[in-house]
Design an enzyme around this catalytic site. Sequence first.
Site, PDB file in Angstrom:
ATOM      1  CG  ASP A 169      -0.832   0.879  -4.037  1.00 36.31           C
ATOM      2  OD1 ASP A 169      -0.878   1.290  -2.981  1.00 36.31           O
ATOM      3  OD2 ASP A 169      -1.746   1.189  -4.564  1.00 36.31           O
ATOM      4  CE1 TYR A 229      -9.817   4.471  10.135  1.00 34.49           C
ATOM      5  CE2 TYR A 229      -8.785   2.334   8.564  1.00 34.49           C
ATOM      6  CZ  TYR A 229      -9.160   3.699   8.939  1.00 34.49           C
ATOM      7  OH  TYR A 229      -7.441   4.564   9.786  1.00 34.49           O
ATOM      8  CG  ASP A 240      -4.833  -7.676  -4.822  1.00 36.65           C
ATOM      9  OD1 ASP A 240      -5.688  -8.614  -5.548  1.00 36.65           O
ATOM     10  OD2 ASP A 240      -5.052  -6.759  -3.934  1.00 36.65           O
ATOM     11  CB  ILE A 241      -2.057  -7.148   0.223  1.00 33.53           C
ATOM     12  CG1 ILE A 241      -2.553  -7.595   1.301  1.00 33.53           C
ATOM     13  CG2 ILE A 241      -3.879  -5.751  -0.213  1.00 33.53           C
ATOM     14  CD1 ILE A 241      -0.869  -8.379   1.740  1.00 33.53           C
ATOM     15  N   GLY A 287       0.736  -0.839  -0.103  1.00 32.62           N
ATOM     16  CA  GLY A 287      -0.101   0.280  -0.268  1.00 32.62           C
ATOM     17  C   GLY A 287       0.799   1.092   0.183  1.00 32.62           C
ATOM     18  N   GLY A 319      -0.336   4.869  -0.983  1.00 34.00           N
ATOM     19  CA  GLY A 319      -1.260   5.765   0.191  1.00 34.00           C
ATOM     20  C   GLY A 319      -0.933   6.954   0.517  1.00 34.00           C
ATOM     21  CD  GLN A 320      -3.133  10.934   4.257  1.00 35.51           C
ATOM     22  OE1 GLN A 320      -3.786  10.449   5.559  1.00 35.51           O
ATOM     23  NE2 GLN A 320      -3.305  12.511   4.646  1.00 35.51           N
TER      24      GLN A 320
END
Length: 316
Positions: free
Chosen positions: A32, A140, A50-51, A6, A9-10
Site C-alpha cells: 500500500d 470514478y 506506490d502503484i 492497495g 483499503g476497505q
Amino acid sequence: KILVIGAAGQLGSELTKALTDRFGSEHVIATDLNADAKEKFDFCRFQVLDIMDQESVRSLVKNEKITQIYHLAAVLSATGEKRPLFAWELNMESLLFVLELAREFNLDKIYWPSSIAVFGPNTPKINTPQYCVKEPNTVYGISKQAGERWCEYYFQKYGVDVRSLRYPGLIGYKALPGGGTTDYAVDIYHKALNGEKFTCFLREDSMLPMMYMPDAIKATIDLMEAPIENIEIRSSYNLAGMSFSPKDIYESILEHHPDFKINYEPDFRQQIADGWPDSIDDHFARDHWGWKPAYGLKEMTKDILENLPKFFPIKL
Ligand code: VAH
C-alpha cells in the site's frame, strides 16, 4: 505468489486476510502507499508500494515471481469528484500498467474491482441488467467503465485472465469509511456505538445496492477460483447482496440501540447516489459460477454491532 496492491483499503484489508488464510502467508505480499498500514499486516508480508511507481512494481513482480495481482488501489466516487484528473490518471494508468505487466510476465490471473458506479442516471434502476445503457456521471464511474473495456480487450487480444466484479456499496467494520458515497452505511455504526447522533449525507429514502463485506470476499474468491471456461463475462460481473436506504439501516440499528438518533443533510453525494441503481440483477454470476449472498440487513447489523468494538475502541 499473490501481490495485493492497495491492501490497506476497505476491501483490501479484508481480502488480503482471506487470501492469506486460504493460500498461506508465504504466498501473499500486501502493499500500500500508506506506510502506517504496516501495523495492520501482522499476518503476512507488507511493504510500501506506490502503484504509480512503475519501475518498483515491475521489479517486485519480477524478483518475487508474482503469479497473480489483486489491483485494489483506486480513488472512490466522492473523493474522485474533488480531484477528477488525478482520479482518472490513478484509476486508469494503474490498471493499464497492471494489464501490461500481466501480458509481459504471462501472469496466471488478475483481479480488478469494478462497481455499480458504471451505471448512470439513464440506466434502468430496478434489477439493473448486466447489459444496459451505462452513462456514468462520476470520474470514478467513467474510470470503472473504461477499465471494464480494457479488461475485456486484454482478455480477448492477449488472453490475460483478468476477472472483475461490479461491487455494490461494500459495508465492513475493519476499516474506517473512505471516500465512498455508500460509506454513510459504515459510519452510521460507529456513531451508534459511540452514542452519538448520526448526520446522514443522503436522503432517508436513497435506496442503493449494498453488500456485507464477508459476502464480497466470498464472491471474489469464488470468482477467482472458478474454472476459466465458466467465466463467460470478461468486462465485469453484476453482483448483488441486498438493497437498503438510510432509513432502513437506521431502523435495523434502532432494534439494538433504541435511543440512537439520525438527521439527514444531503450534500454533493446525493447527486452521485441518485445516478446509481436501486437494485441489481446478478443472474449471470449465479448461473456461471454459483454466486449466492448469505447476509441481509438484519444479520449484517447484528454482526457489525457485535464485532466493530473489537476493531475500534468505543469512546466511553
Ligand atoms: C463508492 N464504495 O461509493 C464505492 C462504491 C458503489 C459504491 O463504488 O465510491
